[in-house]
Design a protein around this motif. Structure first.
Motif, PDB file in Angstrom:
ATOM      1  N   ILE B 190     -27.953  15.653  59.178  1.00 62.75           N
ATOM      2  CA  ILE B 190     -29.335  15.732  59.062  1.00 62.75           C
ATOM      3  C   ILE B 190     -29.814  14.830  58.073  1.00 62.75           C
ATOM      4  O   ILE B 190     -31.001  14.053  58.291  1.00 62.75           O
ATOM      5  CB  ILE B 190     -29.890  17.253  58.807  1.00 62.75           C
ATOM      6  N   LEU B 191     -29.362  14.850  56.756  1.00 63.75           N
ATOM      7  CA  LEU B 191     -30.125  14.277  55.637  1.00 63.75           C
ATOM      8  C   LEU B 191     -29.848  12.933  55.712  1.00 63.75           C
ATOM      9  O   LEU B 191     -28.922  12.398  56.086  1.00 63.75           O
ATOM     10  CB  LEU B 191     -29.578  14.858  54.435  1.00 63.75           C
ATOM     11  N   ARG B 192     -30.847  12.133  54.960  1.00 65.81           N
ATOM     12  CA  ARG B 192     -30.720  10.688  55.090  1.00 65.81           C
ATOM     13  C   ARG B 192     -29.532   9.956  54.172  1.00 65.81           C
ATOM     14  O   ARG B 192     -28.988   9.072  54.426  1.00 65.81           O
ATOM     15  CB  ARG B 192     -32.075   9.906  54.599  1.00 65.81           C
ATOM     16  N   SER B 193     -29.420  10.568  52.960  1.00 66.30           N
ATOM     17  CA  SER B 193     -28.578   9.880  51.992  1.00 66.30           C
ATOM     18  C   SER B 193     -27.785  10.824  51.560  1.00 66.30           C
ATOM     19  O   SER B 193     -28.007  12.071  51.488  1.00 66.30           O
ATOM     20  CB  SER B 193     -29.544   9.229  51.214  1.00 66.30           C
ATOM     21  N   GLU B 194     -26.923  10.388  50.871  1.00 64.26           N
ATOM     22  CA  GLU B 194     -25.800  11.268  49.976  1.00 64.26           C
ATOM     23  C   GLU B 194     -26.453  12.010  48.793  1.00 64.26           C
ATOM     24  O   GLU B 194     -26.176  13.136  48.580  1.00 64.26           O
ATOM     25  CB  GLU B 194     -25.041  10.445  49.351  1.00 64.26           C
ATOM     26  N   LYS B 195     -27.591  11.214  48.266  1.00 64.77           N
ATOM     27  CA  LYS B 195     -28.299  11.949  47.172  1.00 64.77           C
ATOM     28  C   LYS B 195     -29.066  12.794  47.359  1.00 64.77           C
ATOM     29  O   LYS B 195     -29.156  14.078  46.771  1.00 64.77           O
ATOM     30  CB  LYS B 195     -29.444  10.699  46.535  1.00 64.77           C
ATOM     31  N   SER B 196     -29.692  13.018  48.731  1.00 67.35           N
ATOM     32  CA  SER B 196     -30.591  14.076  49.042  1.00 67.35           C
ATOM     33  C   SER B 196     -29.637  15.268  49.268  1.00 67.35           C
ATOM     34  O   SER B 196     -30.028  16.460  49.262  1.00 67.35           O
ATOM     35  CB  SER B 196     -31.296  13.471  50.202  1.00 67.35           C
ATOM     36  N   LEU B 197     -28.446  14.760  49.947  1.00 67.86           N
ATOM     37  CA  LEU B 197     -27.472  16.059  50.393  1.00 67.86           C
ATOM     38  C   LEU B 197     -27.050  16.577  49.013  1.00 67.86           C
ATOM     39  O   LEU B 197     -26.581  17.932  49.031  1.00 67.86           O
ATOM     40  CB  LEU B 197     -26.307  15.416  51.176  1.00 67.86           C
ATOM     41  N   MET B 198     -26.747  15.667  47.931  1.00 67.60           N
ATOM     42  CA  MET B 198     -26.241  16.279  46.829  1.00 67.60           C
ATOM     43  C   MET B 198     -27.362  17.413  46.357  1.00 67.60           C
ATOM     44  O   MET B 198     -27.045  18.273  45.641  1.00 67.60           O
ATOM     45  CB  MET B 198     -26.241  15.210  45.886  1.00 67.60           C
ATOM     46  N   GLY B 199     -28.799  16.748  46.274  1.00 69.89           N
ATOM     47  CA  GLY B 199     -29.629  17.737  45.740  1.00 69.89           C
ATOM     48  C   GLY B 199     -29.606  18.962  46.440  1.00 69.89           C
ATOM     49  O   GLY B 199     -29.755  20.045  45.931  1.00 69.89           O
ATOM     50  N   VAL B 200     -29.759  18.899  47.885  1.00 72.84           N
ATOM     51  CA  VAL B 200     -29.831  20.171  48.627  1.00 72.84           C
ATOM     52  C   VAL B 200     -28.582  21.292  48.463  1.00 72.84           C
ATOM     53  O   VAL B 200     -28.749  22.468  48.234  1.00 72.84           O
ATOM     54  CB  VAL B 200     -29.915  19.805  50.085  1.00 72.84           C
ATOM     55  N   SER B 201     -27.537  20.643  48.332  1.00 72.03           N
ATOM     56  CA  SER B 201     -26.365  21.424  48.300  1.00 72.03           C
ATOM     57  C   SER B 201     -26.285  22.050  46.953  1.00 72.03           C
ATOM     58  O   SER B 201     -26.026  23.336  46.883  1.00 72.03           O
ATOM     59  CB  SER B 201     -25.027  20.421  48.248  1.00 72.03           C
ATOM     60  N   MET B 202     -26.662  21.296  45.920  1.00 72.57           N
ATOM     61  CA  MET B 202     -26.900  21.903  44.267  1.00 72.57           C
ATOM     62  C   MET B 202     -27.702  23.156  44.630  1.00 72.57           C
ATOM     63  O   MET B 202     -27.723  24.214  43.950  1.00 72.57           O
ATOM     64  CB  MET B 202     -27.337  20.963  43.407  1.00 72.57           C
ATOM     65  N   LEU B 203     -28.958  22.927  45.281  1.00 71.57           N
ATOM     66  CA  LEU B 203     -29.937  23.987  45.230  1.00 71.57           C
ATOM     67  C   LEU B 203     -29.434  24.993  45.798  1.00 71.57           C
ATOM     68  O   LEU B 203     -30.021  26.321  45.638  1.00 71.57           O
ATOM     69  CB  LEU B 203     -31.150  23.229  46.222  1.00 71.57           C
ATOM     70  N   VAL B 204     -28.526  25.172  46.861  1.00 72.06           N
ATOM     71  CA  VAL B 204     -28.051  26.318  47.592  1.00 72.06           C
ATOM     72  C   VAL B 204     -26.704  26.697  46.708  1.00 72.06           C
ATOM     73  O   VAL B 204     -26.777  27.933  46.357  1.00 72.06           O
ATOM     74  CB  VAL B 204     -27.494  25.592  49.079  1.00 72.06           C
ATOM     75  N   LEU B 205     -25.895  26.116  46.239  1.00 72.11           N
ATOM     76  CA  LEU B 205     -24.751  26.307  45.597  1.00 72.11           C
ATOM     77  C   LEU B 205     -24.910  27.041  44.039  1.00 72.11           C
ATOM     78  O   LEU B 205     -24.290  27.966  43.828  1.00 72.11           O
ATOM     79  CB  LEU B 205     -23.764  25.316  45.564  1.00 72.11           C
ATOM     80  N   PHE B 206     -25.791  26.328  43.461  1.00 72.24           N
ATOM     81  CA  PHE B 206     -26.057  26.963  41.958  1.00 72.24           C
ATOM     82  C   PHE B 206     -26.503  28.281  42.083  1.00 72.24           C
ATOM     83  O   PHE B 206     -25.517  29.389  41.486  1.00 72.24           O
ATOM     84  CB  PHE B 206     -27.126  26.097  41.341  1.00 72.24           C
ATOM     85  N   PRO B 207     -27.482  28.724  42.497  1.00 69.10           N
ATOM     86  CA  PRO B 207     -27.756  30.270  42.756  1.00 69.10           C
ATOM     87  C   PRO B 207     -26.677  31.151  43.338  1.00 69.10           C
ATOM     88  O   PRO B 207     -26.477  32.238  42.895  1.00 69.10           O
ATOM     89  CB  PRO B 207     -29.129  30.182  43.514  1.00 69.10           C
ATOM     90  N   LEU B 208     -26.269  30.619  44.432  1.00 70.08           N
ATOM     91  CA  LEU B 208     -25.204  31.175  45.156  1.00 70.08           C
ATOM     92  C   LEU B 208     -23.824  31.776  44.391  1.00 70.08           C
ATOM     93  O   LEU B 208     -23.490  32.752  44.389  1.00 70.08           O
ATOM     94  CB  LEU B 208     -24.824  30.820  46.619  1.00 70.08           C
TER      95      LEU B 208
END
Lengths: 340, 279
Positions: B190-208
């Protein structure tokens, strides 16, 4: 337009093929009837819809409208059957740059069901045939442009397909690599493969294709053999440079008489340009200049370029289009007709 | 680097070329397992060319384990050795779960290249491209687990569940990670770039991963936070893994993890395949 082929000998039969990206009608009602065993050329500038059409025909993109039969199979209903019979060499290398040439071919061979040993043998056979044996163990990303194209085509024919799509097979290649790719295509066709190739160069379509469709803004605007197309745009331009600028007017007058066409006099005081309809007249005309003792420093007969084809067929020059799939603006590559 | 290679390779149209080009025999179509393994082989070859990509499963786990044990051990459990018994299964889960996101980044990067067009135009079982990739990732996760447990053992980790317990714990963790990877493949498409994927992943993974029972006993948390920690799938995973390694796991604890894995795969694997075909 082409005659109807009602027998089952068509490789591609498309009716009303359409693909729309948002507002952009990338492919807008394309009809095709391509007989088996022939080479069909898709000629058009960037963004004309060539790649989109090919991607749809190769099952990579779902058409929005239209019915297509590939080698007798329905494109949408029998995609797996279609995939068994066709192969695609995309505009950008469809091989894995991180792997070596050998590994790429083994990978495809294994995916098609060859044993490890068979895949390796087939890979070696193709690498040798394509002059890539010495580079077999190099990563493909270090290959030159011509070598990448060849490994790409090799990957498409690990099992020779009945129908091969080649999307701009020679764009960006030097003349020698281009000739190598042409040779490969000719051999493929001689062994019975049907080829659909897209190109921006009239010369390439002329060299390879039995029939050519000129495509612009998603529509086929002309279709026929290269002879028919050329007849509609003329044989090309004659460029002449005289030694003595004072003789230009006389030379122009002689050429007008011999070629029966209008002559252009560019700002260069030595140059004369004539749109030629029949190349045979040129020899006579040049002879007449020599007889009249007009010395030429230079003359050349150029094939009509894609620009000229377009100008003739659409009445407007080739424009820069937005590449519908990448959203990037792509400059049309101008290539002058070569000296004939 | 090798720009002059092809000057030596003169191309000649001869019998060999004609015979190479006219080979039309098609072997029997391979099954999905075989094509998945072939794609796994492709992923292994990539490791051969870029061994640095193994840093995330080698250096990361070592760093995490050392850092958190000695940083928090004294403060939280009074002794680093006691804390290690509690922390190791948790930090193992956290590390492996964190590195699953590289799967999505790899795919995101890979899918932009023309080679995916070729894979998609081959008459093969569609998901095998992704399954092969994820299988090799599972090997990577195993490596990370082995490194962490070995280091933990040296540091004084003595699980009551013994070797069997540890292996079962790792097995459960790998299963959960395999299913979780499908979330990243979906996002990778879905996401356009590796960078945006990294951002979203961190946003999910850090709190979890942090707001879970990896580091602390949830009973010490304010009740609203405790409520979240209790339902956090990472907590469920950590509870079960910890239980298996220390020999106290219940069927219920394990079932929750299995259920979570099945739900994640059930949603995200078909979703990924849908996007993959559409691309």
């Amino acid at each position: 337009m082409g005659e109807k082929h009602a027998n089952g000998e068509l490789a591609i039969e498309a009716k009303g093929l359409k693909k729309i990206f948002g507002e952009n009608k990338a492919v807008d009602g394309v009809d095709l009837a391509i007989p088996k065993g022939t080479v069909y050329g898709f000629l058009g500038p960037n963004g004309a819809g060539k790649t989109t059409t090919v991607r749809m025909l190769a099952t990579l993109l779902r058409p929005d409208e239209g019915s297509v039969k590939i080698l007798g199979y329905d494109l949408m209903g029998e995609a797996t059957e279609v995939r068994k019979k066709v192969s695609l060499t995309g505009q950008f290398a469809s091989v894995d740059g991180d792997l070596s040439g050998m590994e790429n071919l083994i990978l495809i061979g294994r995916l098609l069901g060859f044993s490890r040993k068979e895949a390796k043998e087939r890979a070696m056979e193709l690498l040798t045939a394509f002059g890539l044996k010495d580079a077999a163990k190099q990563q493909v990303k270090n290959y030159s442009g011509g070598m990448k194209r060849r490994i790409d085509i090799a990957a498409s024919i690990v099992v020779s397909p009945e129908l091969l799509f080649l999307d701009e097979p020679t764009t960006g290649l030097d003349p020698r690599s281009r000739n190598q790719v042409w040779d490969i295509i000719r051999v493929l066709v001689s062994t019975g493969t049907t080829v659909l190739l897209t190109t921006q160069y009239l010369e390439e379509a002329d060299q390879l294709a039995d029939r050519i469709a000129v495509i612009d803004q998603g529509k086929i605007i002309a279709e026929g053999t290269s002879g028919e197309l050329k007849a509609s745009v003329g044989a090309g331009k004659l460029h002449v440079r005289v030694l003595d600028p004072d003789q230009r007017a006389e030379a122009a007058k002689l050429l007008t008489e011999e070629l029966h066409v209008d002559i252009q006099l560019p700002s260069d005081p030595l140059a004369i340009v004539a749109q030629v309809s029949d190349t045979e007249l040129v020899t006579n005309a040049l002879g007449k200049l020599a007889n009249a003792n007009i010395k030429l420093t230079d003359f050349s007969l150029g094939q009509p370029s894609l620009d000229e084809v377009f100008l003739t067929l659409t009445g407007k020059p080739v424009e820069d289009h937005i590449d519908e799939e990448n959203g990037e603006e792509v400059q049309h590559i101008h290539r002058k007709g070569e000296v004939g | 680097m090798n720009h002059n290679l092809d000057t030596e390779n003169k191309l000649e149209v001869d019998e060999a070329m004609i015979s190479a080009l006219s080979s039309r025999e098609r072997p029997v179509k391979p099954n999905g397992i075989s094509t998945s393994l072939t794609f796994g082989w492709r992923a292994l070859l990539k490791i051969k060319y870029v061994p640095e990509q193994m840093l995330d499963v080698t250096a990361f786990p070592i760093m995490f384990l050392l850092m958190f044990t000695y940083l928090f051990g004294g403060a939280i459990a009074g002794s680093t050795s006691d804390y290690l018994q509690f922390l190791l299964p948790g930090i193992l889960a956290m590390t492996v779960v964190t590195i699953t996101m590289y799967t999505g980044m790899e795919l995101n990067n890979d899918i932009r290249k023309g080679v995916f067009d070729r894979f998609r135009s081959l008459p093969i079982w569609g998901p095998s491209v992704l399954v092969g990739m994820l299988l090799v990732d599972t090997v990577r996760y195993s490596l990370a687990s082995a490194i962490m447990i070995t280091l933990g053992f040296i540091m004084g980790f003595r699980p009551d569940g013994g070797l069997v317990g540890v292996l079962l714990g790792v097995g459960l963790l790998l299963l959960f990670s395999f299913s979780l990877s499908w979330i990243w493949t979906t996002l990778g498409l879905i996401l356009r770039s590796e960078k945006s994927l990294m951002g979203v992943s961190m946003l999910v993974l850090f709190p979890l991963t942090f707001v879970s029972n990896v580091f602390v006993d949830p009973r010490t948390l304010p009740s609203w936070l405790e409520a979240f920690v209790e339902v956090n799938p990472i907590s469920l995973l950590v509870t079960a893994t910890r239980g298996l390694m220390h020999g106290t796991a219940t069927i219920e604890e394990i079932s929750w993890v299995l259920l979570a894995s099945v739900i994640i795969i059930g949603i995200f694997a078909p979703f990924t395949m849908y996007l993959y075909r559409k691309k």
